[in-house]
Design a protein around this motif. Structure first.
Motif, PDB file in Angstrom:
ATOM      1  N   VAL A 208       0.860  -1.175   0.000  1.00  0.00           N
ATOM      2  CA  VAL A 208       0.000   0.000   0.000  1.00  0.00           C
ATOM      3  C   VAL A 208       0.899   1.227   0.000  1.00  0.00           C
ATOM      4  N   ALA A 209       0.572   2.188  -0.840  1.00  0.00           N
ATOM      5  CA  ALA A 209       1.398   3.380  -0.979  1.00  0.00           C
ATOM      6  C   ALA A 209       1.129   4.373   0.147  1.00  0.00           C
ATOM      7  N   VAL A 210       2.209   4.897   0.744  1.00  0.00           N
ATOM      8  CA  VAL A 210       2.116   5.924   1.781  1.00  0.00           C
ATOM      9  C   VAL A 210       3.510   6.529   1.934  1.00  0.00           C
ATOM     10  N   GLY A 211       3.582   7.814   2.268  1.00  0.00           N
ATOM     11  CA  GLY A 211       4.867   8.485   2.360  1.00  0.00           C
ATOM     12  C   GLY A 211       5.621   8.205   3.639  1.00  0.00           C
ATOM     13  N   ASN A 212       6.842   7.720   3.509  1.00  0.00           N
ATOM     14  CA  ASN A 212       7.782   7.500   4.618  1.00  0.00           C
ATOM     15  C   ASN A 212       7.180   6.805   5.837  1.00  0.00           C
ATOM     16  N   PRO A 213       6.613   5.599   5.669  1.00  0.00           N
ATOM     17  CA  PRO A 213       6.084   4.849   6.821  1.00  0.00           C
ATOM     18  C   PRO A 213       7.221   4.138   7.566  1.00  0.00           C
ATOM     19  N   SER A 214       8.040   4.921   8.252  1.00  0.00           N
ATOM     20  CA  SER A 214       9.256   4.383   8.864  1.00  0.00           C
ATOM     21  C   SER A 214       8.993   3.595  10.138  1.00  0.00           C
ATOM     22  N   TYR A 215       7.780   3.688  10.674  1.00  0.00           N
ATOM     23  CA  TYR A 215       7.408   2.858  11.824  1.00  0.00           C
ATOM     24  C   TYR A 215       5.910   2.606  11.763  1.00  0.00           C
ATOM     25  N   LEU A 216       5.502   1.424  12.227  1.00  0.00           N
ATOM     26  CA  LEU A 216       4.085   1.073  12.177  1.00  0.00           C
ATOM     27  C   LEU A 216       3.723   0.172  13.343  1.00  0.00           C
ATOM     28  N   THR A 217       2.418   0.051  13.576  1.00  0.00           N
ATOM     29  CA  THR A 217       1.909  -0.826  14.625  1.00  0.00           C
ATOM     30  C   THR A 217       0.609  -1.451  14.152  1.00  0.00           C
ATOM     31  N   VAL A 218       0.242  -2.572  14.763  1.00  0.00           N
ATOM     32  CA  VAL A 218      -0.974  -3.298  14.413  1.00  0.00           C
ATOM     33  C   VAL A 218      -1.897  -3.298  15.628  1.00  0.00           C
ATOM     34  N   SER A 219      -3.182  -3.041  15.410  1.00  0.00           N
ATOM     35  CA  SER A 219      -4.142  -3.028  16.517  1.00  0.00           C
ATOM     36  C   SER A 219      -4.242  -4.408  17.153  1.00  0.00           C
ATOM     37  N   SER A 220      -4.678  -4.456  18.399  1.00  0.00           N
ATOM     38  CA  SER A 220      -4.731  -5.723  19.134  1.00  0.00           C
ATOM     39  C   SER A 220      -5.687  -6.722  18.500  1.00  0.00           C
TER      40      SER A 220
ATOM     41  N   TYR B 148      -1.513   1.128  11.791  1.00  0.00           N
ATOM     42  CA  TYR B 148      -1.264   2.565  11.884  1.00  0.00           C
ATOM     43  C   TYR B 148       0.223   2.799  11.623  1.00  0.00           C
ATOM     44  N   ALA B 149       0.515   3.761  10.752  1.00  0.00           N
ATOM     45  CA  ALA B 149       1.896   4.018  10.363  1.00  0.00           C
ATOM     46  C   ALA B 149       2.195   5.506  10.401  1.00  0.00           C
ATOM     47  N   VAL B 150       3.419   5.844  10.789  1.00  0.00           N
ATOM     48  CA  VAL B 150       3.839   7.236  10.749  1.00  0.00           C
ATOM     49  C   VAL B 150       4.124   7.636   9.305  1.00  0.00           C
ATOM     50  N   SER B 151       4.062   8.918   9.030  1.00  0.00           N
ATOM     51  CA  SER B 151       4.716   9.514   7.863  1.00  0.00           C
ATOM     52  C   SER B 151       5.785  10.413   8.455  1.00  0.00           C
ATOM     53  N   GLU B 152       7.029   9.929   8.440  1.00  0.00           N
ATOM     54  CA  GLU B 152       8.123  10.636   9.106  1.00  0.00           C
ATOM     55  C   GLU B 152       8.587  11.796   8.226  1.00  0.00           C
ATOM     56  N   GLU B 153       7.927  12.913   8.375  1.00  0.00           N
ATOM     57  CA  GLU B 153       8.205  14.094   7.572  1.00  0.00           C
ATOM     58  C   GLU B 153       8.138  15.334   8.457  1.00  0.00           C
ATOM     59  N   LYS B 154       8.525  16.483   7.904  1.00  0.00           N
ATOM     60  CA  LYS B 154       8.510  17.715   8.689  1.00  0.00           C
ATOM     61  C   LYS B 154       7.114  18.018   9.216  1.00  0.00           C
ATOM     62  N   THR B 155       6.114  17.852   8.346  1.00  0.00           N
ATOM     63  CA  THR B 155       4.725  17.902   8.791  1.00  0.00           C
ATOM     64  C   THR B 155       4.284  16.459   8.982  1.00  0.00           C
ATOM     65  N   GLY B 156       4.305  15.993  10.227  1.00  0.00           N
ATOM     66  CA  GLY B 156       4.103  14.582  10.498  1.00  0.00           C
ATOM     67  C   GLY B 156       2.647  14.163  10.513  1.00  0.00           C
ATOM     68  N   TYR B 157       2.411  12.917  10.091  1.00  0.00           N
ATOM     69  CA  TYR B 157       1.066  12.350  10.102  1.00  0.00           C
ATOM     70  C   TYR B 157       1.112  10.931  10.641  1.00  0.00           C
ATOM     71  N   ILE B 158      -0.044  10.496  11.145  1.00  0.00           N
ATOM     72  CA  ILE B 158      -0.281   9.083  11.426  1.00  0.00           C
ATOM     73  C   ILE B 158      -1.361   8.616  10.459  1.00  0.00           C
ATOM     74  N   ASN B 159      -1.109   7.510   9.771  1.00  0.00           N
ATOM     75  CA  ASN B 159      -1.995   6.968   8.754  1.00  0.00           C
ATOM     76  C   ASN B 159      -2.713   5.733   9.277  1.00  0.00           C
ATOM     77  N   ALA B 160      -4.003   5.619   8.981  1.00  0.00           N
ATOM     78  CA  ALA B 160      -4.803   4.466   9.400  1.00  0.00           C
ATOM     79  C   ALA B 160      -5.170   3.618   8.190  1.00  0.00           C
TER      80      ALA B 160
END
Length: 376
Positions: A60-72, A78-90
């Protein structure tokens, strides 16, 4: 008689299939750096715990998902977008097919998010904003999407290393086994901050705990933390001075037990402590360093007091090993080598804790984060 023979054959076939690796029981999720465009996002592989072999499933395409986690419940990633303007992607996640589908994204509350985790109830995800020196609690809606009413907590302070510790750098946020506390590792201030967590208190579920923080030796640079399976101990890897700190843990309170080195005796160069994990049986701890040495350090864990004893070390067989992971069976350990664009696979000796190179690897551009998920 014929029916009995048929059943026997089916059982035999199933056994042979398992033995020879026809039934992968885990997925491996790989987050990558996408700055150059060669990697596109998060990649999913099937993993076989008998052979250690992996096969590509999806991306799946997403910008700079340098770390991620899986729900229980394994329904969302959920993955980070490690950028100057940071986001969490679901994303929705099909734990059988391995397919990820984007739901939405929200601000991480600060610059350069490097870590994301989720609570056991599935009501919140937490982000560590390395560049912003802050952490955030982001609510999760019933459909797995991320809510906009986030709580942001900004740290203050610095430490003695004037090259690395001029301000706060929150590197990771880890929920406690009882789901009542969040531990935030701040590389810039040499502190582990402890927050009490109550998911019912939306939009501000985090408050300072009775022990609001514990200070680490100046110049350590706390990076990643993990809990022992018995929930009595926690272990912290420090990036700047390449050490591992062991703690006794009880109800949101940390007590220092021991500090050991990740570096070889006599070595005085750069270490860059990176990641830390414990084997599923709780017997062995593994830590990593990157950039120069690129090694895995192995310690045994005393079950009575939590203290560590050196066992051995193993080259990662690559460079810039930002993260690694142990598969759920405990049979294999894999390392993401971002500097050599590959993931290497090691067999674990469960009795000794030592690692044996399998000669297997997968080529993938700039792997940053690796996470196992059980299929069944």
């Amino acid at each position: 008689m014929a029916r009995k023979s048929l059943v026997t054959l089916i059982i035999l076939f199933a056994s042979v299939s398992i033995l020879y690796g026809q039934n992968p029981d885990s997925h491996l999720l790989v987050g990558t750096s996408t700055n150059t465009g060669e990697s596109k996002g998060i990649y999913v592989y099937e993993f076989n715990p008998i052979t250690g072999k992996m096969s590509y499933k999806s991306m799946v395409a997403v910008g700079n998902p340098s770390y991620l986690t899986v729900s229980s419940n394994r329904k969302y990633v959920y993955a980070v977008s490690e950028e100057k303007t940071g986001y969490i992607n679901a994303f929705t996640y099909n734990s059988i097919s391995g397919v990820l589908k984007s739901i939405n994204r929200q601000s991480s509350g600060g610059a350069g998010p490097t870590y994301v985790s989720s609570d056991a109830t599935g009501k919140y995800v937490f982000a560590a904003n390395y560049g912003g020196g802050s952490l955030s609690a982001i609510p999760v809606e019933k459909d797995g999407s991320l809510g906009a009413d986030i709580q942001v907590i900004k740290h203050e302070g610095s430490s003695i290393n004037k090259m690395r510790q001029t301000k706060p750098y929150v590197h990771s946020v880890v929920i406690s086994p009882d789901n009542h506390f969040l531990l935030a590792q701040d590389l810039g201030t040499d502190k582990v901050y402890i927050y009490q967590f109550d998911p019912k208190q939306r939009p501000s579920p985090l408050t300072p705990a009775a022990q609001p923080f514990i200070s680490i030796a100046p110049g350590s640079g706390p990076r990643h933390l993990t809990f022992h399976p018995n929930n009595k101990y926690a272990y912290l890897i420090n990036e700047v001075n390449s050490t591992i700190t062991a703690f006794r843990y009880k109800e949101g309170h940390l007590t220092l037990l021991q500090t050991v080195s990740v570096l070889p005796p006599g070595y005085s160069g750069i270490g860059d402590g990176a990641d830390i994990h414990i084997s599923p049986d709780g017997k062995y701890l593994y830590g990593s360093d990157r950039n120069v040495l690129n090694e895995l350090i192995i310690y045994s864990i005393n079950k009575n007091n939590g203290k560590l004893t050196f066992v051995g070390r193993q080259s990662t067989l690559g460079k810039d090993s930002r993260t690694f992971a142990i598969d759920p069976s405990g049979n294999f350990l894999i390392v993401a080598n971002g500097g050599t664009n590959d993931i290497t696979i090691f067999k674990r000796n469960k009795k000794t804790g030592l690692l044996i190179p399998t000669g297997q690897k997968i080529n993938i551009f700039k792997p940053d984060c690796v996470k196992f998920v059980k299929i069944y």
